[in-house]
Design an enzyme around this catalytic site. Structure first.
Site, PDB file in Angstrom:
ATOM      1  N   LYS A  44      -0.311   3.747  -2.563  1.00 46.85           N
ATOM      2  CA  LYS A  44      -1.376   4.590  -2.418  1.00 46.85           C
ATOM      3  C   LYS A  44      -0.734   6.010  -2.323  1.00 46.85           C
ATOM      4  O   LYS A  44      -1.409   7.155  -2.618  1.00 46.85           O
ATOM      5  CB  LYS A  44      -2.267   4.461  -1.233  1.00 46.85           C
ATOM      6  CG  LYS A  44      -3.081   2.920  -1.357  1.00 46.85           C
ATOM      7  CD  LYS A  44      -3.965   2.714  -0.374  1.00 46.85           C
ATOM      8  CE  LYS A  44      -4.675   1.774  -0.121  1.00 46.85           C
ATOM      9  NZ  LYS A  44      -4.052   0.460  -0.187  1.00 46.85           N
ATOM     10  N   SER A  86       0.833  -1.164   0.152  1.00 46.02           N
ATOM     11  CA  SER A  86       0.051   0.142   0.051  1.00 46.02           C
ATOM     12  C   SER A  86       0.711   1.270  -0.163  1.00 46.02           C
ATOM     13  O   SER A  86       0.204   2.253  -0.189  1.00 46.02           O
ATOM     14  CB  SER A  86      -0.832   0.049   1.204  1.00 46.02           C
ATOM     15  OG  SER A  86      -1.961  -0.874   0.996  1.00 46.02           O
ATOM     16  N   SER A 139      -5.520   3.344   4.707  1.00 47.30           N
ATOM     17  CA  SER A 139      -5.136   2.417   3.598  1.00 47.30           C
ATOM     18  C   SER A 139      -6.325   1.678   2.986  1.00 47.30           C
ATOM     19  O   SER A 139      -6.189   0.320   2.602  1.00 47.30           O
ATOM     20  CB  SER A 139      -3.978   1.418   3.982  1.00 47.30           C
ATOM     21  OG  SER A 139      -3.282   1.050   2.952  1.00 47.30           O
ATOM     22  N   LYS A 176       3.059   6.636   5.348  1.00 44.55           N
ATOM     23  CA  LYS A 176       2.173   5.816   4.815  1.00 44.55           C
ATOM     24  C   LYS A 176       2.607   4.075   4.938  1.00 44.55           C
ATOM     25  O   LYS A 176       3.985   3.922   5.099  1.00 44.55           O
ATOM     26  CB  LYS A 176       2.235   5.904   3.061  1.00 44.55           C
ATOM     27  CG  LYS A 176       1.208   4.834   2.260  1.00 44.55           C
ATOM     28  CD  LYS A 176      -0.149   5.278   2.767  1.00 44.55           C
ATOM     29  CE  LYS A 176      -1.361   4.345   2.355  1.00 44.55           C
ATOM     30  NZ  LYS A 176      -1.279   3.055   3.319  1.00 44.55           N
TER      31      LYS A 176
END
Length: 376
Positions: free
Chosen positions: A153, A150, A207, A312
């Site tokens: 993203k 992820s 997420s 993140k």
């Protein structure tokens, strides 16, 4: 001993005669009770029999079931046999969970965890860079190309933000946004409608895979155009080790290196919207007639010990636990990248180790630690 007298013989004979007559009367009296039962009406007898019949059937059925169980299992093991399927199911689930946990990541297969470093990091790939001076403070397998989960993203959010699309535009989750790669769950059901800004918030903070996919799908030109733009942006930034095939990170074909991700973090940190959304501790959205609370996947954003500007997280089994951050530590703005960390909380532990290490060096200390450079 004298023999009994005649008078005694007479008394015995009378007693025997009395007993004989009493037995005869008893036999004759027994049939006399039968007519008393027959005095009950035939209708009443049928009703009583009908009333008792269900009970008899239940008793017979239960007795038959007991007989079947008793015949099928040895005495004393009936209770165990009833629990056996439950225990077998639990054992199967445990084996399946263990197998999922034991599945090796790409970094483990490549042997990257065999590389040692002075901080004993649990991540097989790590990179710590001073954002202002570009000085590399720590490097471990920083050019190894691995799945990034992820962390993808972050590029998704960057493109949506730079496109200047209306953040108040309504986007609806469709069946196309459902994960068919890993079959992961989502709190955003098909038919859920949120604004683009809310989708961005959930994608970067929590997420949320369906939110990220919906952002790419609703991009001008559609999903394929969005993925092409992701790769074009990576090339423009000089991220030559990076490749995207979808906007969520569920695919292990989304790959990059720590060096490339440090470049992306530096660019993303310059975007105020990405800084705000990625470091938000929590966010509540209206889904239908109810409010739903979402939280940040990185608990460090709530810690008083950290000053995080952008972050993140990411995880799929092929990538291991991943984390990228921009944070101020001991007066220095640092970019940290941790890939393929083994253990649920180990990526956060690695970040804590780096923070403690940098603080021990003192402000603006110049020191570079290089573990190894392996390109996988």
């Amino acid at each position: 001993m004298h023999p009994p007298s005649r008078s005694a013989h007479g008394r015995i004979a009378q007693a025997l005669a009395f007993l004989t007559i009493s037995c005869a009367l008893s036999v004759q009296a027994a049939p006399s009770k039968q007519p008393a039962k027959k005095q009950v009406s035939t209708t009443a007898s049928k009703r009583a029999a009908a009333k008792d019949e269900p009970r008899k059937r239940v008793v017979i059925k239960v007795e038959r079931q007991k007989a079947v169980v008793a015949k099928a299992a040895p005495r004393g093991k009936v209770a165990r046999s009833a629990k056996a399927p439950v225990r077998a199911a639990a054992a199967t689930a445990a084996v399946a969970t263990a197998a999922a946990v034991a599945r090796p990541s790409f970094g483990q297969i490549a042997g990257l965890h065999m590389v040692n470093d002075p901080l004993d990091l649990k991540s097989s790939v790590a990179l710590v860079v001073d954002q202002d001076t570009k000085e590399v403070l720590l490097s471990k397998n920083d050019h190894a190309v691995l799945p990034i989960a992820s962390l993808t993203k972050l590029m998704t959010g960057l493109l949506i933000s730079e496109a200047k699309l209306p953040m108040d535009e309504q986007i609806t989750i469709t069946q196309d946004d459902v994960d068919t790669e890993k079959h992961s769950s989502s709190r955003l059901r098909v038919g859920t409608t949120l604004t683009r800004g809310e989708m961005m918030h959930l994608a970067l903070m929590s997420s949320e895979n369906r939110a990220a996919h919906a952002l790419g799908r609703s991009y001008p030109g559609g999903l394929q155009a969005f993925v092409r733009q992701m790769n074009a942006k990576a090339k423009l930034l000089g991220m030559n080790d990076t490749r995207y095939i979808e906007p969520t990170g569920l695919s292990s074909s989304n790959q990059s290196s720590a060096h490339d991700l440090a470049v992306l973090v530096n660019v993303a940190h310059a975007d105020p919207l990405l800084r705000e959304l990625s470091t938000s501790p929590g966010f509540e959205v209206a889904v239908g007639n109810r409010m739903m609370q979402f939280n940040n996947t990185n608990r460090l954003v709530k810690s008083d010990n950290w000053d995080i500007g952008l972050q993140k997280t990411g995880y799929i089994s092929e990538a291991g636990r991943c984390l990228v951050m921009q944070a101020r530590v001991s007066g220095r703005k640092l970019i940290m990248v941790f890939l393929d960390s083994a253990g649920r909380f180990s990526r956060l532990g690695d970040a804590e180790r780096v923070r403690s290490w940098v603080e021990s060096m003192g402000p603006h200390a110049a020191r570079t630690t290089t573990a190894a450079h392996i390109k996988g």
